[in-house]
Design an enzyme around this catalytic site. Sequence first.
Site, PDB file in Angstrom:
ATOM      1  N   HIS A 246       0.799  -1.233   0.000  1.00 26.54           N
ATOM      2  CA  HIS A 246       0.000   0.000   0.000  1.00 26.54           C
ATOM      3  C   HIS A 246       0.831   1.284   0.000  1.00 26.54           C
ATOM      4  O   HIS A 246       0.284   2.377  -0.118  1.00 26.54           O
ATOM      5  CB  HIS A 246      -0.955   0.032   1.205  1.00 26.54           C
ATOM      6  CG  HIS A 246      -0.252   0.296   2.506  1.00 26.54           C
ATOM      7  ND1 HIS A 246       0.408  -0.690   3.193  1.00 26.54           N
ATOM      8  CD2 HIS A 246      -0.092   1.421   3.229  1.00 26.54           C
ATOM      9  CE1 HIS A 246       0.941  -0.183   4.283  1.00 26.54           C
ATOM     10  NE2 HIS A 246       0.660   1.105   4.333  1.00 26.54           N
TER      11      HIS A 246
HETATM   12  C1  UD1 Z   1      -2.116   5.190   6.208  1.00 25.80           C
HETATM   13  C2  UD1 Z   1      -0.842   5.634   6.884  1.00 25.80           C
HETATM   14  C3  UD1 Z   1       0.205   4.536   6.755  1.00 25.80           C
HETATM   15  C4  UD1 Z   1      -0.326   3.204   7.256  1.00 25.80           C
HETATM   16  C5  UD1 Z   1      -1.607   2.875   6.509  1.00 25.80           C
HETATM   17  C6  UD1 Z   1      -2.212   1.566   6.962  1.00 25.80           C
HETATM   18  C7  UD1 Z   1      -0.342   8.068   6.840  1.00 25.80           C
HETATM   19  C8  UD1 Z   1       0.494   9.097   6.210  1.00 25.80           C
HETATM   20  N1  UD1 Z   1      -0.288   6.840   6.266  1.00 25.80           N
HETATM   21  O1  UD1 Z   1      -1.854   5.081   4.811  1.00 25.80           O
HETATM   22  O2  UD1 Z   1       1.332   4.885   7.513  1.00 25.80           O
HETATM   23  O3  UD1 Z   1       0.638   2.192   7.044  1.00 25.80           O
HETATM   24  O4  UD1 Z   1      -2.534   3.938   6.738  1.00 25.80           O
HETATM   25  O5  UD1 Z   1      -3.319   1.246   6.214  1.00 25.80           O
HETATM   26  O6  UD1 Z   1      -1.018   8.332   7.802  1.00 25.80           O
HETATM   27  N2  UD1 Z   1      -9.266   4.393   2.208  1.00 25.80           N
HETATM   28  C9  UD1 Z   1     -10.484   3.733   2.186  1.00 25.80           C
HETATM   29  N3  UD1 Z   1     -11.060   3.436   3.371  1.00 25.80           N
HETATM   30  C10 UD1 Z   1     -10.509   3.742   4.564  1.00 25.80           C
HETATM   31  C11 UD1 Z   1      -9.281   4.433   4.567  1.00 25.80           C
HETATM   32  C12 UD1 Z   1      -8.667   4.733   3.383  1.00 25.80           C
HETATM   33  O7  UD1 Z   1     -11.017   3.423   1.138  1.00 25.80           O
HETATM   34  O8  UD1 Z   1     -11.096   3.423   5.608  1.00 25.80           O
HETATM   35  C13 UD1 Z   1      -8.604   4.723   0.933  1.00 25.80           C
HETATM   36  C14 UD1 Z   1      -8.978   6.095   0.453  1.00 25.80           C
HETATM   37  O9  UD1 Z   1      -9.110   6.013  -0.926  1.00 25.80           O
HETATM   38  C15 UD1 Z   1      -7.767   6.931   0.778  1.00 25.80           C
HETATM   39  C16 UD1 Z   1      -6.645   5.919   0.677  1.00 25.80           C
HETATM   40  O10 UD1 Z   1      -7.210   4.666   1.080  1.00 25.80           O
HETATM   41  O11 UD1 Z   1      -7.617   7.999  -0.078  1.00 25.80           O
HETATM   42  C17 UD1 Z   1      -5.465   6.263   1.548  1.00 25.80           C
HETATM   43  O12 UD1 Z   1      -5.837   6.327   2.926  1.00 25.80           O
HETATM   44  P1  UD1 Z   1      -4.938   7.150   4.004  1.00 25.80           P
HETATM   45  O13 UD1 Z   1      -5.360   6.882   5.379  1.00 25.80           O
HETATM   46  O14 UD1 Z   1      -4.847   8.549   3.596  1.00 25.80           O
HETATM   47  O15 UD1 Z   1      -3.503   6.547   3.825  1.00 25.80           O
HETATM   48  P2  UD1 Z   1      -3.039   5.046   3.753  1.00 25.80           P
HETATM   49  O16 UD1 Z   1      -2.440   4.829   2.428  1.00 25.80           O
HETATM   50  O17 UD1 Z   1      -4.090   4.089   4.223  1.00 25.80           O
END
Ligand code: UD1
Length: 369
Positions: free
Chosen positions: A207
């Site tokens: 991811h």
């Molecule tokens: C975040 C953390 C990362 C961690 C990871 C675990 C930061 C900078 N990054 O990254 O360190 O390893 O979480 O998963 O804080 N999304 C969904 N549903 C959710 C959450 C996210 O669909 O419940 C999708 C959305 O499209 C979103 C993307 O995932 O835009 C990224 O989510 P985000 O929390 O911003 O960062 P992660 O890549 O998950």
Amino acid sequence: MLKVIIVAGARPNFIKVAPIIAAMRRRPKDFQPILIHTGQHYDAAMSDAFFRDLEMPEPDVDLGVGSASHAVQTAGIIQAFEPYVISERPDWVVVVGDVNSTVACALVCAKLDVKVAHVEAGLRSRDRTMPEEINRVLTDQIADLLLTPSSDADENLRAEGIPPERIRFVGNIMIDSLLANLERAKRSTARADLGLVNKDYAVLTLHRPSNVDEESALVRVIEALEEIARRLPIVFPAHPRTRKMIEELGLAERVENIKGLILADALGYLDFLQLLSGARLVLTDSGGIQEETTVLGIPCITLRKNTERPITIEMGTNKLAGAEPAKIVAAANEALDNPPDKAALRIPPLWDGRTADRILDALLQNPER
Ligand code: UD1
């Protein structure tokens, strides 16, 4: 009695916060925990499943911040969190890990002169292109109490000029959850549901923006998977971010056509733990999974050029394979050809399932600013 706000925002945070809350509930004379969910992760697979599997109480507050750019998400958490700190005036705020919720809430506390403790302090990849590295460095600079998982973390903090009295080596909180749930994970049906009972298989998670946000990077990983999947099935519970990028970059057909790759939705904690604990090999860009495989004695190939968790390499289970397909395939073949000797398993000091109580003791000792 200490009033403690505990912050959880994203999937790996829930795993770290659960044993801290459980330990506080066992010591009600000493601790009044308040759980605040920032809403950074919000959907059933990324959040609800973890609260259920880890038997966590409902959050006292859900800030409901959701997904957005880094600046918008971080600013949203800061703005939504501040009023709760002002109205509750806790003795401590506990933040964990390295996600945007961690740095945002630490900053709010530093400005309000409320004491903040950082669990999993001191880890450094020395790669400032990783958003998590920025979050780690900044959180450790402003937190009052730095609770470290391993002695390399203590050294990193001292080298950055942090006074030793702010640093406390407590061990690895992820391993509290791992050891507390291994038995329960045996009852999951994940392995049977995926047709993997009594079979050799690998588990893949992916991811990191550096692997999935750019076509050329993602293609390099796919090339490696095409090779490794000839040797054994690879289960791939895909993060929603990765699913979205595979679609957007037009790579869905290529991924679906890899014979031997089993693409699944992101799994809950117990299902994932069952899969992980039975795997011959793990391929990942996650931080926590490098640690879990160390304790389980499973070979882990880390699809990154660096790691903030060098102790997992020192213990012998983890190998950094970078992003070159040939290097990833060679590392996988090497691990499959030379299975580890489980009798010679080495586990880092204080990765023993009792870190939560050491954290609580450190909070009670209540160092002055
Ligand atoms: C975040 C953390 C990362 C961690 C990871 C675990 C930061 C900078 N990054 O990254 O360190 O390893 O979480 O998963 O804080 N999304 C969904 N549903 C959710 C959450 C996210 O669909 O419940 C999708 C959305 O499209 C979103 C993307 O995932 O835009 C990224 O989510 P985000 O929390 O911003 O960062 P992660 O890549 O998950």
